[in-house]
Design a protein around this motif. Structure first.
Motif, short mmCIF file in Angstrom:
data_model
loop_
_atom_site.label_atom_id
_atom_site.label_comp_id
_atom_site.label_asym_id
_atom_site.label_seq_id
_atom_site.Cartn_x
_atom_site.Cartn_y
_atom_site.Cartn_z
N GLY A 129 0.81 -1.22 0.00
CA GLY A 129 0.00 0.00 0.00
C GLY A 129 0.84 1.26 0.00
N TRP A 130 0.13 2.42 0.01
CA TRP A 130 0.81 3.72 -0.06
C TRP A 130 1.78 3.90 1.11
CZ3 TRP A 130 -0.13 5.36 -4.68
CH2 TRP A 130 -1.38 5.07 -5.27
N PHE A 131 1.36 3.53 2.30
CA PHE A 131 2.21 3.74 3.47
C PHE A 131 2.95 2.46 3.87
CE2 PHE A 131 -1.29 6.81 3.91
CZ PHE A 131 -0.56 7.98 3.84
N GLY A 132 2.81 1.40 3.06
CA GLY A 132 3.38 0.11 3.40
C GLY A 132 4.86 0.17 3.75
N PRO A 133 5.71 0.68 2.84
CA PRO A 133 7.15 0.72 3.11
C PRO A 133 7.48 1.51 4.38
CG PRO A 133 6.71 1.21 0.80
CD PRO A 133 5.39 1.16 1.49
N TRP A 134 6.84 2.65 4.54
CA TRP A 134 7.11 3.50 5.72
C TRP A 134 6.74 2.76 7.00
CZ3 TRP A 134 4.52 5.74 9.82
CH2 TRP A 134 5.19 6.78 10.46
N LEU A 135 5.58 2.10 6.97
CA LEU A 135 5.13 1.37 8.16
C LEU A 135 6.08 0.23 8.50
CD1 LEU A 135 1.29 1.19 7.48
CD2 LEU A 135 2.39 2.45 9.32
N ARG A 136 6.60 -0.43 7.44
CA ARG A 136 7.50 -1.55 7.68
C ARG A 136 8.81 -1.06 8.30
NH1 ARG A 136 6.95 -4.25 2.92
NH2 ARG A 136 8.60 -2.99 2.06
N GLU A 137 9.29 0.09 7.79
CA GLU A 137 10.51 0.68 8.34
C GLU A 137 10.37 0.98 9.83
OE1 GLU A 137 12.07 4.31 6.45
OE2 GLU A 137 12.11 3.06 4.65
N HIS A 138 9.20 1.46 10.19
CA HIS A 138 9.00 1.82 11.60
C HIS A 138 8.38 0.68 12.40
CE1 HIS A 138 9.61 5.67 9.64
NE2 HIS A 138 9.93 6.15 10.83
N ASP A 139 8.27 -0.49 11.76
CA ASP A 139 7.80 -1.68 12.47
C ASP A 139 6.40 -1.51 13.05
OD1 ASP A 139 8.27 -4.27 12.95
OD2 ASP A 139 9.10 -3.96 14.96
N ILE A 140 5.53 -0.87 12.26
CA ILE A 140 4.14 -0.72 12.70
C ILE A 140 3.28 -1.60 11.80
CG2 ILE A 140 2.23 0.88 13.09
CD1 ILE A 140 4.32 3.13 13.06
N GLN A 141 2.43 -2.40 12.40
CA GLN A 141 1.52 -3.19 11.57
C GLN A 141 0.08 -2.74 11.79
OE1 GLN A 141 2.09 -7.41 11.63
NE2 GLN A 141 1.20 -7.54 9.58
N ILE A 142 -0.58 -2.42 10.69
CA ILE A 142 -1.98 -1.97 10.79
C ILE A 142 -2.89 -3.03 10.20
CG2 ILE A 142 -3.65 -0.28 9.98
CD1 ILE A 142 -1.57 1.85 10.38
N VAL A 143 -2.62 -3.39 8.92
CA VAL A 143 -3.43 -4.43 8.28
C VAL A 143 -2.99 -5.79 8.82
CG1 VAL A 143 -3.87 -5.55 6.09
CG2 VAL A 143 -3.88 -3.08 6.24
N PHE A 144 -3.93 -6.72 8.92
CA PHE A 144 -3.73 -8.04 9.52
C PHE A 144 -3.33 -7.92 10.99
CE2 PHE A 144 -2.25 -8.81 4.98
CZ PHE A 144 -3.54 -9.04 4.56
N ALA A 145 -3.78 -6.85 11.63
CA ALA A 145 -3.52 -6.66 13.06
C ALA A 145 -4.71 -5.89 13.65
CB ALA A 145 -2.23 -5.89 13.26
N VAL A 146 -4.66 -5.68 14.94
CA VAL A 146 -5.80 -5.05 15.62
C VAL A 146 -6.14 -3.65 15.08
CG1 VAL A 146 -6.70 -4.32 17.86
CG2 VAL A 146 -5.42 -6.45 17.67
N PRO A 147 -5.14 -2.76 14.81
CA PRO A 147 -5.51 -1.42 14.32
C PRO A 147 -6.36 -1.46 13.04
CG PRO A 147 -3.21 -1.45 14.93
CD PRO A 147 -3.69 -2.87 15.02
#
Lengths: 286, 272
Positions: free
Chosen positions: A133-151
């Motif tokens: 997704g659009w924010f996928g790479p950024w989220l992975r860099e910062h170790d945040i999971q949104i999709v397939f997780a509670v958020p």
């Protein structure tokens, strides 16, 4: 002359008789629809759940995965309902107390999530926050999971329940107008005092009604949550998703046991709804 | 943008600002992302995705069953609304309270309940099998599931309108010699039609996008009983994000056009 009156009277009687028959037929029809469409599915859930007795019923409910699913459902409801309640009050406030250009467009936008398929509601968050997704790479860099997780589950639930509170409050507050608030202001109340002491008591029952409907949907949302959940047992499964997994594993008794818990919650919600609706109508009648 | 009617009441900037930011973050930007994603496909690729036979079959099935369910609800809903508003009879309060069950009941629960009911071995399914037809795993089953989840829409939009029609109008018509059917056709129908169309449109829009209650009873066979939302799920499972997005956009555009059409029809009816 007298025979003429007699015929008129008997034909009036005939009309009345056919009316009562028509009436009985329609009522019977309504009962039939009610029994076939609403009562029967309800009974089937309970019957299937209790097929092997209360022991299996309760063990299906107390199993760790079921409890984890219940906890996640409560988290999703606990976050999305208050946020959408706050939004509903704010949206209804600006729509009902002021005139501005683009108001009807705003009302349409508030209702928009109702006409979007839940699956699409899930899809859009995957496109935003998923690995590709659009924010996928950024989220992975910062170790945040949104999709397939509670958020992600909370976001999807938020999306599908956005309109409920606003939709109930807008017509109610439009009907009530602005006079009482204006009086409060002229008597020296500040904004918050006006809201707490004048507006909130007036909209209380409508607010409860909206919250009840919002809770029902948040608790039961399936499609949107299913897309963003990833179906990890005990981690990202809500109660409805847990029902699906059990059902697909041919564990029907357990599936219907968990389903009957949701059914009982739904019946409880209907009761709450009746109760708040009666107050809304009573307040309107005053 | 702002022209306040009531300058005494505070909070315009705050509430409007909050509403707009909240809606943008949660609804508008993500939906925009959906449309933006499709621009990654060329026009030919987009057409290739949505023109695939499997997609077209799902499109026909989804819109067809939703339409049929909305029509069915138009009839059942009118009956229920009429009886609940006009007659007092034993059990009226129970029926009145239970009408909203489909909205309160999680769709997955409705889905497995209907599947159990209409499956060939189920209580209703068995009767159907004896009569020589199948309900579950056919478009008929999908239509029934959609009829269940959208049942309250027509009833709830018709009820307040019906309650507002004075009975004297009907009585006057029948005193002037109109038959019951004529009273319905010339007195009630014109008054009810706008609300009826609203309920119809709501039921239809919900039916097209419905997922949870359908997948259990549908059988989900490609080309036969596979609905559009499920096809989006299938594409997502195959990591075909562009394909899923294209179908999503197709669904949104077609639903939007149909709702617009119903809206125009409604406007034409209510302003003769």
């Amino acid at each position: 002359m007298s025979s003429l009156t007699l015929t008129a009277a008997s034909s009036a009687q005939a009309i009345r008789r056919s009316r009562t028959w028509g009436r009985r037929l329609l009522i019977a029809g309504a009962w039939l629809v009610f029994a076939l469409f609403l009562l029967l599915p309800l009974l089937v859930v309970l019957a299937e759940a209790l097929k092997q007795g209360f022991g299996t019923f309760f063990s299906a409910l107390l199993e760790p995965d079921a409890l984890a699913a219940l906890k996640l459902t409560l988290i999703a409801v606990g976050i999305s309902v208050p946020l959408n309640m706050l939004f509903g009050v704010a949206a209804a406030w600006c729509v009902s107390k002021y005139e501005f250009r683009g108001k009807s467009l705003l009302v349409t936008l508030i209702d928009l999530p109702f006409s979007v398929s839940p699956v699409i509601a899930g899809l859009i968050y995957v496109l935003m926050f998923g690995a590709q997704g659009w924010f996928g790479p950024w989220l992975r860099e910062h170790d945040i999971q949104i999709v397939f997780a509670v958020p992600g589950i909370v976001l999807a639930t938020l999306f599908v329940t956005v309109p409920f509170v606003a939709r109930e409050l807008i017509p109610l507050m439009q009907e009530q107008g602005t006079q009482e608030e204006e009086a409060a202001r002229l008597l020296g109340a500040n904004g918050w005092q006006m809201f707490w002491h004048v507006t909130l008591p007036n909209i209380r029952w409508g607010l409860i009604y909206g919250v009840v409907l919002c809770t029902a949907r948040a608790m039961g949302e399936f499609g949107a949550v299913s897309v963003v959940s990833g179906h990890i047992r005990g981690v990202t499964n809500t109660l409805p998703l847990h029902v699906e997994i059990l059902y697909n594993e041919y564990n029907h008794v357990a599936a219907f046991s968990v389903a009957s818990l949701l059914l009982l919650l739904a019946l409880f919600i209907l009761l709450l709804k009746q109760w708040s609706e009666r107050h809304v109508n009573a307040n309107r009648g005053e | 943008m702002s022209r306040r009617i009531s300058p005494v009441i505070p909070g315009f900037g705050l509430t409007l600002g909050y509403t707009l930011v909240y809606l943008s973050l949660l609804v508008l930007i993500p939906l925009g992302a959906l449309f933006l994603k499709t621009t990654q496909l060329s026009w030919e690729q987009f057409i290739a995705v949505i023109g695939a036979p499997r997609v077209l079959a799902a499109l026909r099935l989804s819109f067809g069953t939703a339409l049929l369910a909305a029509v069915l609800n138009g009839v059942i809903g009118t009956l229920l609304a009429w009886v609940l508003v006009r007659y007092r009879f034993p059990g009226r309060k129970l029926i009145e309270a239970m009408i909203d069950l489909p909205f309160a009941l999680p769709t997955a629960v409705a889905g497995i309940a209907l599947a159990a009911l209409y499956a060939p071995a189920g209580p209703v399914g068995r009767i159907a099998t004896e009569l020589g037809f199948k309900i579950a795993y056919t478009p008929l089953g999908i239509t029934l599931a959609l009829t269940f989840v959208t049942l309250p829409f027509v009833v709830r939009t018709l009820q307040p309108v019906l309650a507002d029609i004075p009975r004297e109008v009907e009585e006057a018509a029948s005193c002037l010699g109109a038959k019951p059917w004529q009273v319905f056709r010339h007195v009630l129908l014109p008054a009810l039609l706008p609300a009826w169309l609203t309920g119809f449109a709501l039921a239809f829009a919900r039916g097209v996008g419905e997922y949870g209650s359908v997948i259990f009873i549908a059988g989900n066979m490609p080309m036969k009983t596979e609905i559009l939302p499920l096809l989006i799920m299938v594409k997502l499972d195959q990591y075909d994000y562009a394909g899923a997005t294209a179908i999503g956009v197709l669904m949104l555009v077609v639903s939007f056009l149909l709702l617009l059409l119903i809206n125009l029809l409604q406007r034409r009816i209510s302003t003769p």
